[in-house]
Design a protein around this motif. Structure first.
Motif, PDB file in Angstrom:
ATOM      1  N   ASP A  11       0.851  -1.186   0.000  1.00 49.06           N
ATOM      2  CA  ASP A  11       0.000   0.000   0.000  1.00 49.06           C
ATOM      3  C   ASP A  11       0.886   1.235   0.000  1.00 49.06           C
ATOM      4  OD1 ASP A  11      -2.312   1.479  -0.028  1.00 49.06           O
ATOM      5  OD2 ASP A  11      -3.170   0.567   1.763  1.00 49.06           O
ATOM      6  N   LEU A  12       0.243   2.410  -0.048  1.00 50.09           N
ATOM      7  CA  LEU A  12       0.937   3.683   0.052  1.00 50.09           C
ATOM      8  C   LEU A  12       0.420   4.440   1.263  1.00 50.09           C
ATOM      9  CD1 LEU A  12       0.806   4.848  -3.695  1.00 50.09           C
ATOM     10  CD2 LEU A  12       2.711   3.713  -2.533  1.00 50.09           C
ATOM     11  N   ASP A  13       1.304   5.179   1.923  1.00 47.33           N
ATOM     12  CA  ASP A  13       0.851   6.019   3.019  1.00 47.33           C
ATOM     13  C   ASP A  13       0.357   7.356   2.477  1.00 47.33           C
ATOM     14  OD1 ASP A  13       3.087   7.593   2.476  1.00 47.33           O
ATOM     15  OD2 ASP A  13       4.264   6.796   4.142  1.00 47.33           O
ATOM     16  N   ASN A  14      -0.009   8.292   3.352  1.00 49.87           N
ATOM     17  CA  ASN A  14      -0.583   9.569   2.922  1.00 49.87           C
ATOM     18  C   ASN A  14       0.383  10.421   2.116  1.00 49.87           C
ATOM     19  OD1 ASN A  14      -3.029   9.032   4.124  1.00 49.87           O
ATOM     20  ND2 ASN A  14      -2.425   9.905   6.099  1.00 49.87           N
ATOM     21  N   GLU A  15       1.677  10.176   2.269  1.00 48.98           N
ATOM     22  CA  GLU A  15       2.680  10.919   1.514  1.00 48.98           C
ATOM     23  C   GLU A  15       3.084  10.198   0.229  1.00 48.98           C
ATOM     24  OE1 GLU A  15       3.065  10.530   5.010  1.00 48.98           O
ATOM     25  OE2 GLU A  15       2.043  12.484   5.080  1.00 48.98           O
ATOM     26  N   GLY A  16       2.434   9.096  -0.076  1.00 47.33           N
ATOM     27  CA  GLY A  16       2.748   8.355  -1.288  1.00 47.33           C
ATOM     28  C   GLY A  16       3.910   7.404  -1.164  1.00 47.33           C
ATOM     29  N   ASN A  17       4.356   7.157   0.054  1.00 46.82           N
ATOM     30  CA  ASN A  17       5.466   6.227   0.278  1.00 46.82           C
ATOM     31  C   ASN A  17       4.947   4.794   0.393  1.00 46.82           C
ATOM     32  OD1 ASN A  17       7.416   8.381   0.504  1.00 46.82           O
ATOM     33  ND2 ASN A  17       6.567   8.773   2.554  1.00 46.82           N
TER      34      ASN A  17
END
Length: 522
Positions: free
Chosen positions: A178-184
């Protein structure tokens, strides 16, 4: 003792303590004499005559088992030897009253007392060339005429082990999920399945460590009768444009389930049969396509099936399957599309079936029932909503459809149906000929339009708070008895679309509500 005697002497005149002191010294000496043991005479008693270490996988250690040895006589005795019959070559390991080893000498047991022996094993089955092997030994006490034995028995199964590689820096291989809120990227310990690993057969069980990821544009096929075991925090992750196809078929023996596919933890001891949260989840990621599941039994996970991402065709078709005893949720659909027929979504620590943040869903002849016994449960058996709260705030999506036809929604709390709408996005739902557990004695929901049970556009012929007469709901046996209200109360209009129940019984002559046709309780 010496200090105690000195303190007495110091408080008395010298001529008064000679005789009492002599008496005390005699008593002290008598307390210090060495203990004397009678020889063992072959009259030991044991808590078991055979120690079954149940089933283990090759090269995986068993649990620790206990044998208690009793001296029922009134004499302190000494056992000349305790040993394994196979000696140092034995794959069993012992611990006798806190001391590890495989052979012990001159072990005392006081009169009418006992000692504990702890037993473990690890065995490599590869040399036998067999898929399963009964490994045995004997625990021997004394020898000759006084020899007594306790048998040790372990069934060892060969398996295919799948696990992440250890990298050059000593860390385990990981996969992005998945991706976190910062796109990481969010990564977990796991690995991508190779092409030659994309078909699971029933020849040997599989044991998975970490998350086995199905690569993009690939299909994982699981053949009928396959057994897949997951280690702690392990599971399967299906990537974008990838699929999982679970191809179980109807079994001739409901107890053996020889043709079903079974997903469960990797602890095979009977005491782990119903321990929840032993492994992670089956995760069908956003963008995975055409996932199909037939005749699957999934149990003891944290989240059984997590399905996300809406596609034009169903993301998941789930038929004739049972998901139960998951720590949080048995089936969680998030903004996705699921078609389910003859599904049993049983006990879980929170919610049996959660259809979250919109989507498109249809369940026919399914049993959604939660009789969780292992603590407080805040969720309902079935929950629907069209929004979700994330780290970045509320997100919402249309609930385009949630249809429940000839279904049972039940459990051991008053309210087993929860409906939540943000009032903005579409919230379309429909229950027809369903048994629903919903007791609202304080009228908390009478003013909520979502629970207008007279509205035939949402509720057609509902049956509230009737007895399903489950065989054994606490043990996830949701077959219904002959006294069930669901007997012959299903709509034929939907039954002809699903003419056979989950056990292959023709329901069309007189269809019952739920996944099972009624049968006398055994």
């Amino acid at each position: 003792m010496a200090n105690f005697l000195k303190s007495i002497c110091d408080t008395m005149p010298r001529y008064t303590y000679v005789l009492p002191l002599a008496v005390l010294l005699v008593l002290w000496a008598s307390c210090r004499k060495d203990l004397e043991y009678a020889p063992s005479a072959g009259n030991l008693e044991f808590s078991k005559d055979t120690v079954f270490l149940d089933t283990i996988f090759t090269n995986i250690a068993s649990s620790t088992y206990t044998l208690k040895v009793y001296n029922r006589t009134r004499d302190d005795i000494e056992i000349p030897s305790i040993r394994l019959a196979k000696g140092q070559s034995s794959d069993y390991r012992l611990n006798v009253d806190g001391v590890a080893g495989k052979e012990f000498r001159n072990i005392p047991i006081f009169a009418e007392d006992s000692l504990f022996i702890l037993i473990e094993t690890t065995h490599d089955i590869s040399a036998s060339g067999l898929n399963s092997f009964l490994y045995t030994d004997a625990l021997q006490f004394d020898s000759g005429d006084y020899l007594q034995q306790v048998q040790l028995v372990t069934l060892v199964r060969d398996a295919i082990f799948l696990f992440p590689r250890t990298l050059a820096d000593g860390k385990k291989e990981t996969v992005p999920i998945d991706l976190d809120n910062e796109g990481n990227e969010i990564r977990v310990e796991g690995f991508y399945l190779e092409d030659d690993q994309l078909t699971f057969t029933n020849e040997k069980p599989y044991v998975i460590y970490g998350y086995a990821a199905v690569p993009e544009d690939k299909v994982l096929s699981v053949e009928a009768g396959s057994r897949v075991h997951f280690h702690k925090d392990s599971g399967i992750f299906v990537s974008k444009n990838a699929s999982i196809k679970i191809n179980g078929t109807l079994s001739s023996d409901e107890d053996l389930m020889e043709n079903e596919v079974v997903f469960e933890g990797d602890r095979l001891e009977p005491e782990f049969d119903d321990i929840t949260g032993q492994w992670g989840a089956i995760w069908l990621s956003q963008g995975s396509i055409d996932n199909t599941i037939e005749h699957l039994t999934l149990k003891n996970a944290t989240i059984g099936l997590y399905v996300e991402g809406l596609n034009e065709s169903p993301t998941l078709t789930l038929n004739n399957s049972r998901l139960y005893n998951c720590a949080l949720i048995n089936l969680w659909g998030k903004t996705t599309s699921i078609i389910g027929e003859n599904c049993v979504l049983g006990n879980s620590g929170h919610i049996s079936l959660y259809l979250n943040n919109g989507g498109d869903y249809s369940f026919t002849h399914s049993t959604i029932a939660n009789y969780w016994q292992n603590g407080f449960r805040s969720g309902a058996a079935l929950e629907l909503d069209n929004y979700a709260i994330g780290q970045s705030g509320e997100v919402a999506a249309d609930l385009e459809q949630a249809r429940f036809l000839n279904c049972i929604i039940d459990g051991n709390t008053n309210l087993e149906l929860a409906l939540r709408s943000n009032g903005t996005n579409t919230f379309a739902y429909y229950f027809s000929h369903c048994m629903i557990k919903f007791r609202d004695p304080n009228g908390n929901f009478t003013e909520n339009p979502l629970y207008d049970f007279q509205d035939s556009s949402h509720f057609e012929q509902p049956f509230f708070n009737e007895d399903a007469d489950f065989w054994d709901a606490k043990m996830n046996d949701f077959r219904i008895g002959e006294a069930s209200f669901g007997k012959a109360n299903a709509s034929m209009d939907y039954s002809i679309l699903v003419p056979f129940d989950i056990l292959g019984i023709d329901r069309t002559p007189s269809p019952d509500i739920g996944a099972y046709q009624n049968a006398p309780k055994e």
